[in-house]
Write a protein that holds these residues in place. Structure first.
Motif, PDB file in Angstrom:
ATOM      1  N   ARG A  93       0.821  -1.225   0.000  1.00 53.52           N
ATOM      2  CA  ARG A  93       0.000   0.000   0.000  1.00 53.52           C
ATOM      3  C   ARG A  93       0.852   1.272   0.000  1.00 53.52           C
ATOM      4  O   ARG A  93       1.817   1.348  -0.735  1.00 53.52           O
ATOM      5  CB  ARG A  93      -1.009  -0.023   1.151  1.00 53.52           C
ATOM      6  CG  ARG A  93      -2.134  -1.047   0.901  1.00 53.52           C
ATOM      7  CD  ARG A  93      -3.362  -0.744   1.733  1.00 53.52           C
ATOM      8  NE  ARG A  93      -4.401  -1.762   1.514  1.00 53.52           N
ATOM      9  CZ  ARG A  93      -5.321  -2.072   2.407  1.00 53.52           C
ATOM     10  NH1 ARG A  93      -5.360  -1.472   3.574  1.00 53.52           N
ATOM     11  NH2 ARG A  93      -6.230  -2.984   2.128  1.00 53.52           N
ATOM     12  N   ASN A 148      -6.518  -1.709  11.855  1.00 52.47           N
ATOM     13  CA  ASN A 148      -6.831  -1.438  10.446  1.00 52.47           C
ATOM     14  C   ASN A 148      -8.327  -1.186  10.353  1.00 52.47           C
ATOM     15  O   ASN A 148      -9.029  -1.272  11.360  1.00 52.47           O
ATOM     16  CB  ASN A 148      -6.385  -2.583   9.520  1.00 52.47           C
ATOM     17  CG  ASN A 148      -6.918  -3.932   9.963  1.00 52.47           C
ATOM     18  OD1 ASN A 148      -7.972  -4.020  10.577  1.00 52.47           O
ATOM     19  ND2 ASN A 148      -6.201  -4.987   9.663  1.00 52.47           N
ATOM     20  N   CYS A 149      -8.802  -0.888   9.148  1.00 57.87           N
ATOM     21  CA  CYS A 149     -10.207  -0.515   9.013  1.00 57.87           C
ATOM     22  C   CYS A 149     -11.116  -1.710   9.294  1.00 57.87           C
ATOM     23  O   CYS A 149     -12.205  -1.558   9.845  1.00 57.87           O
ATOM     24  CB  CYS A 149     -10.457   0.051   7.612  1.00 57.87           C
ATOM     25  SG  CYS A 149     -12.092   0.745   7.394  1.00 57.87           S
ATOM     26  N   ILE A 176     -20.195  -6.082  -0.010  1.00 51.09           N
ATOM     27  CA  ILE A 176     -19.048  -6.173  -0.912  1.00 51.09           C
ATOM     28  C   ILE A 176     -17.941  -7.073  -0.368  1.00 51.09           C
ATOM     29  O   ILE A 176     -17.922  -7.413   0.806  1.00 51.09           O
ATOM     30  CB  ILE A 176     -18.456  -4.764  -1.141  1.00 51.09           C
ATOM     31  CG1 ILE A 176     -18.083  -4.126   0.207  1.00 51.09           C
ATOM     32  CG2 ILE A 176     -19.449  -3.882  -1.869  1.00 51.09           C
ATOM     33  CD1 ILE A 176     -17.205  -2.917   0.083  1.00 51.09           C
ATOM     34  N   PHE A 182     -11.913 -10.118   2.928  1.00 49.26           N
ATOM     35  CA  PHE A 182     -12.743  -9.169   3.671  1.00 49.26           C
ATOM     36  C   PHE A 182     -14.099  -9.077   2.991  1.00 49.26           C
ATOM     37  O   PHE A 182     -14.237  -8.458   1.941  1.00 49.26           O
ATOM     38  CB  PHE A 182     -12.072  -7.790   3.724  1.00 49.26           C
ATOM     39  CG  PHE A 182     -12.864  -6.769   4.511  1.00 49.26           C
ATOM     40  CD1 PHE A 182     -12.626  -6.565   5.854  1.00 49.26           C
ATOM     41  CD2 PHE A 182     -13.850  -5.995   3.894  1.00 49.26           C
ATOM     42  CE1 PHE A 182     -13.350  -5.620   6.581  1.00 49.26           C
ATOM     43  CE2 PHE A 182     -14.582  -5.056   4.611  1.00 49.26           C
ATOM     44  CZ  PHE A 182     -14.326  -4.866   5.956  1.00 49.26           C
ATOM     45  N   VAL A 223     -21.665   1.203   3.579  1.00 48.19           N
ATOM     46  CA  VAL A 223     -20.300   0.790   3.257  1.00 48.19           C
ATOM     47  C   VAL A 223     -19.929   1.300   1.868  1.00 48.19           C
ATOM     48  O   VAL A 223     -20.672   1.103   0.903  1.00 48.19           O
ATOM     49  CB  VAL A 223     -20.156  -0.761   3.307  1.00 48.19           C
ATOM     50  CG1 VAL A 223     -18.761  -1.186   2.891  1.00 48.19           C
ATOM     51  CG2 VAL A 223     -20.470  -1.287   4.698  1.00 48.19           C
ATOM     52  N   HIS A 224     -18.798   1.956   1.780  1.00 47.93           N
ATOM     53  CA  HIS A 224     -18.292   2.455   0.496  1.00 47.93           C
ATOM     54  C   HIS A 224     -18.037   1.268  -0.439  1.00 47.93           C
ATOM     55  O   HIS A 224     -17.457   0.260  -0.027  1.00 47.93           O
ATOM     56  CB  HIS A 224     -16.983   3.205   0.765  1.00 47.93           C
ATOM     57  CG  HIS A 224     -16.504   4.014  -0.393  1.00 47.93           C
ATOM     58  ND1 HIS A 224     -16.106   3.439  -1.582  1.00 47.93           N
ATOM     59  CD2 HIS A 224     -16.354   5.341  -0.557  1.00 47.93           C
ATOM     60  CE1 HIS A 224     -15.738   4.392  -2.418  1.00 47.93           C
ATOM     61  NE2 HIS A 224     -15.884   5.559  -1.809  1.00 47.93           N
ATOM     62  N   SER A 226     -16.011   0.937  -2.734  1.00 48.58           N
ATOM     63  CA  SER A 226     -14.559   0.772  -2.827  1.00 48.58           C
ATOM     64  C   SER A 226     -14.065   0.301  -4.189  1.00 48.58           C
ATOM     65  O   SER A 226     -13.764   1.092  -5.052  1.00 48.58           O
ATOM     66  CB  SER A 226     -14.028  -0.167  -1.741  1.00 48.58           C
ATOM     67  OG  SER A 226     -14.305   0.375  -0.476  1.00 48.58           O
ATOM     68  N   LEU A 257     -15.988   4.195   5.276  1.00 47.25           N
ATOM     69  CA  LEU A 257     -15.547   4.928   4.086  1.00 47.25           C
ATOM     70  C   LEU A 257     -14.468   4.198   3.311  1.00 47.25           C
ATOM     71  O   LEU A 257     -14.142   4.562   2.180  1.00 47.25           O
ATOM     72  CB  LEU A 257     -15.004   6.299   4.505  1.00 47.25           C
ATOM     73  CG  LEU A 257     -16.043   7.345   4.875  1.00 47.25           C
ATOM     74  CD1 LEU A 257     -15.366   8.586   5.404  1.00 47.25           C
ATOM     75  CD2 LEU A 257     -16.894   7.680   3.649  1.00 47.25           C
ATOM     76  N   GLY A 258     -13.857   3.197   3.924  1.00 44.83           N
ATOM     77  CA  GLY A 258     -12.777   2.476   3.235  1.00 44.83           C
ATOM     78  C   GLY A 258     -11.548   3.327   3.117  1.00 44.83           C
ATOM     79  O   GLY A 258     -10.737   3.424   4.024  1.00 44.83           O
ATOM     80  N   SER A 291      -9.315   3.533   6.381  1.00 41.68           N
ATOM     81  CA  SER A 291      -7.962   2.978   6.485  1.00 41.68           C
ATOM     82  C   SER A 291      -6.920   4.077   6.593  1.00 41.68           C
ATOM     83  O   SER A 291      -7.083   5.160   6.040  1.00 41.68           O
ATOM     84  CB  SER A 291      -7.630   2.150   5.239  1.00 41.68           C
ATOM     85  OG  SER A 291      -8.393   0.980   5.193  1.00 41.68           O
ATOM     86  N   LYS A 294      -4.521   3.781   2.845  1.00 34.86           N
ATOM     87  CA  LYS A 294      -5.033   3.934   1.478  1.00 34.86           C
ATOM     88  C   LYS A 294      -4.779   5.389   1.060  1.00 34.86           C
ATOM     89  O   LYS A 294      -3.638   5.827   1.115  1.00 34.86           O
ATOM     90  CB  LYS A 294      -6.498   3.522   1.415  1.00 34.86           C
ATOM     91  CG  LYS A 294      -6.688   2.009   1.655  1.00 34.86           C
ATOM     92  CD  LYS A 294      -8.124   1.588   1.438  1.00 34.86           C
ATOM     93  CE  LYS A 294      -8.321   0.098   1.712  1.00 34.86           C
ATOM     94  NZ  LYS A 294      -9.755  -0.250   1.690  1.00 34.86           N
ATOM     95  N   ALA A 301      -3.640   1.345   9.542  1.00 37.79           N
ATOM     96  CA  ALA A 301      -4.395   1.726  10.732  1.00 37.79           C
ATOM     97  C   ALA A 301      -5.862   1.792  10.346  1.00 37.79           C
ATOM     98  O   ALA A 301      -6.197   1.866   9.157  1.00 37.79           O
ATOM     99  CB  ALA A 301      -3.944   3.100  11.242  1.00 37.79           C
TER     100      ALA A 301
HETATM  101  C1  LIG Z   1     -10.218  -1.356   2.328  1.00 37.70           C
HETATM  102  C2  LIG Z   1     -11.511  -1.356   3.041  1.00 37.70           C
HETATM  103  C3  LIG Z   1     -11.638  -1.977   4.281  1.00 37.70           C
HETATM  104  C4  LIG Z   1     -10.495  -2.707   4.918  1.00 37.70           C
HETATM  105  O1  LIG Z   1      -9.507  -1.824   5.320  1.00 37.70           O
HETATM  106  P1  LIG Z   1      -8.144  -2.365   5.982  1.00 37.70           P
HETATM  107  O2  LIG Z   1      -7.511  -1.132   6.512  1.00 37.70           O
HETATM  108  O3  LIG Z   1      -7.389  -3.023   4.886  1.00 37.70           O
HETATM  109  O4  LIG Z   1      -8.522  -3.317   7.055  1.00 37.70           O
HETATM  110  C5  LIG Z   1     -12.860  -1.937   4.909  1.00 37.70           C
HETATM  111  N1  LIG Z   1     -13.919  -1.341   4.339  1.00 37.70           N
HETATM  112  C6  LIG Z   1     -13.844  -0.731   3.147  1.00 37.70           C
HETATM  113  C7  LIG Z   1     -15.062  -0.091   2.583  1.00 37.70           C
HETATM  114  C8  LIG Z   1     -12.629  -0.711   2.457  1.00 37.70           C
HETATM  115  O5  LIG Z   1     -12.541  -0.122   1.258  1.00 37.70           O
END
Ligand SMILES: *Cc1c(COP(=O)(O)O)cnc(C)c1O
Length: 459
Positions: A93, A148-149, A176, A182, A223-224, A226, A257-258, A291, A294, A301
């Protein structure tokens, strides 16, 4: 030592060299000796099985060398990213800038006030400065950080569904999968939440959410999408409407938001707008998570921001302790956040710097590289490429870019690519239109010389 002597006592079979003998014949390696020994023993053990055909000693040595080299290559090490994908999850990343790296270095090599209040000399709050500034950056009452997210989302879901109310309402269009493993329905299940999906894949109305709300509803989740996008006959209620509905029904509304860009991404040519935590919170989301590594361009984180009462309650969860970040991550993130606050366009963040690099700069570097490759057995030209942001961010965006196009004269393309991947400084590119291409947007300018060395070696 005991293992070593055990190896000697294993039943010898004709033609199988001893461990000692193999160790003497191996070239120098950076691998620790016990690791080499383990690989040698494993490879020799394969030959000891009954009826195995015993190859000549040189072939045995070659095989052992290959195994050692393969193991060594799997060690985490720097690579040159010529894929044009800015946030490449397989390649770690977001790279961090020098200020952030210096912050990590300082925190790593010294004691620090991680949980120590310098004013009182007593125990202090972990990451309180970072949390304060993160909240400011997100226009939120409060903020905190998890691993992480994914962890942030699990923490949030567990918290709000730990009582009698278990149902999480989410649109069918947002169930998604991101990258490997994930998946939103699985994350919900793992968190102990009950999934209450509403609407259809392409259309979900506010009415759909409203009708699904019942006495077992714990929260509304958005949820975005992504890493994919939908077009055509598509409808989803905007954040503001969902937030208003949640408020009316006295339910929390959470938005994952991802990516979580904190800058206006539409300032970059050809890039769409990505919702920022600040604007989503302003539209009424009670909590957002995103995240760190990203589009924010920081370390791995999961940032949580929103209402103080919710953030504080999350921090009280015993499970939060299992998701907390260490001093290296916290000091890196602190540095990233401070840089955004000092310079809201994010000018010093490597990912954003790469995003805004003008094509002319890339063309100039590509031309220089072509010149410097003259005389080598390769046809080198300046080409065009289409990069991506990657990391499940803005998948519709194609980043016009400049590539170094290479056709080796004495090597098949696949062999050339493999050599570049396996050199002392691995170089990752892609093959398209009968050429090996390196997208210079994701190659740092200071890597041009190491890149030339790697190309010379491979050719
Ligand atoms: C990338 C993403 C996650 C996961 O994030 P990490 O930091 O890789 O755990 C969760 N939700 C969305 C919508 C994402 O785009």
């Amino acid at each position: 030592m005991r293992k070593n002597s055990a190896a000697k006592t294993e039943p010898a079979r004709r033609g199988i060299p001893s461990v000692e003998k193999v160790l003497q014949s191996l070239p120098e390696s950076r691998l620790p000796r016990p690791v080499i020994l383990a690989v040698v023993r494993r490879e020799l053990a394969k030959l000891r099985v009954a009826n195995a055909e015993i190859p000549p000693p040189d072939t045995i040595l070659e095989q052992i060398n290959r195994s050692l080299a393969a193991l060594e290559r799997s060690r985490i090490q720097p690579v040159i990213n010529g894929t044009g994908i800015l946030i490449h999850t397989n390649l770690g990343r977001s790279p961090l800038g020098s200020t952030v790296v210096a912050a990590i270095q300082a925190a790593a090599a010294n004691y620090n006030n991680l949980e120590f209040d310098l004013a009182s000399g007593a125990r202090g709050k972990r990451a309180s400065y970072l949390e304060h500034n993160l909240a400011l950056l997100c226009g939120a009452e409060a903020a905190t950080v998890a691993n992480n997210c994914a962890a942030a989302l699990v923490l949030i879901l567990r918290h709000f569904t730990s009582g009698k109310r278990k149902e999480v309402i989410i649109s069918r269009g947002e169930l998604i999968q991101i990258g490997g493993g994930f998946r939103i329905p699985d994350i919900l299940a793992a968190s102990g939440a009950t999934l209450r999906e509403v609407g259809t894949t392409n259309r979900t109305s506010l009415r759909d959410y409203e009708r699904a709300i019942n006495s077992g509803t714990a929260l509304l989740l958005k949820v975005h999408l992504s890493n994919f996008y939908m077009g055509g006959f598509v409808e989803f209620p905007p954040t503001a409407d969902l937030a208003a509905l949640a408020r009316r029904k006295k339910l929390p509304f959470v938005e994952d938001l991802g990516s979580g860009a904190v800058v206006a991404t539409e300032q970059f040519s050809g890039v769409d707008h990505e919702p920022t935590p600040a604007e989503v919170i302003k539209q009424g989301a009670d909590l957002v998570c995103f995240s760190g590594d990203k589009l924010l361009g920081g370390p791995q984180a999961g940032i949580i921001a929103g209402q103080a009462k919710h953030v504080n309650a999350l921090k009280q969860e015993p499970f939060f302790r299992a998701l907390r970040c260490d001093k290296l991550i916290l000091s890196a993130l602190q540095s990233v956040v401070d840089q955004y606050l000092a310079q809201p366009t994010g000018g010093t963040t490597p990912v954003l710097k790469m995003l805004e690099t003008p094509l002319d700069d890339l063309r100039l570097r590509a031309g220089q590289l072509v010149t410097q490759l003259a005389g080598l057995p390769v046809k080198a030209t300046v080409g065009k490429g289409k990069g991506q942001i990657g990391g499940g961010t803005l998948p519709k965006t194609e980043l016009e870019s400049v590539t170094l196009d290479l056709i080796p004269k004495q090597l098949p393309l696949a062999e050339f690519a493999a050599r570049l991947r396996q050199g002392p400084l691995p170089v990752i590119g892609y093959v398209a239109g009968g050429r090996f291409k390196l997208d210079l947007r994701t190659v740092f300018p200071e890597q041009d010389n190491p890149l030339l060395t790697a190309l010379r070696n491979a050719l």
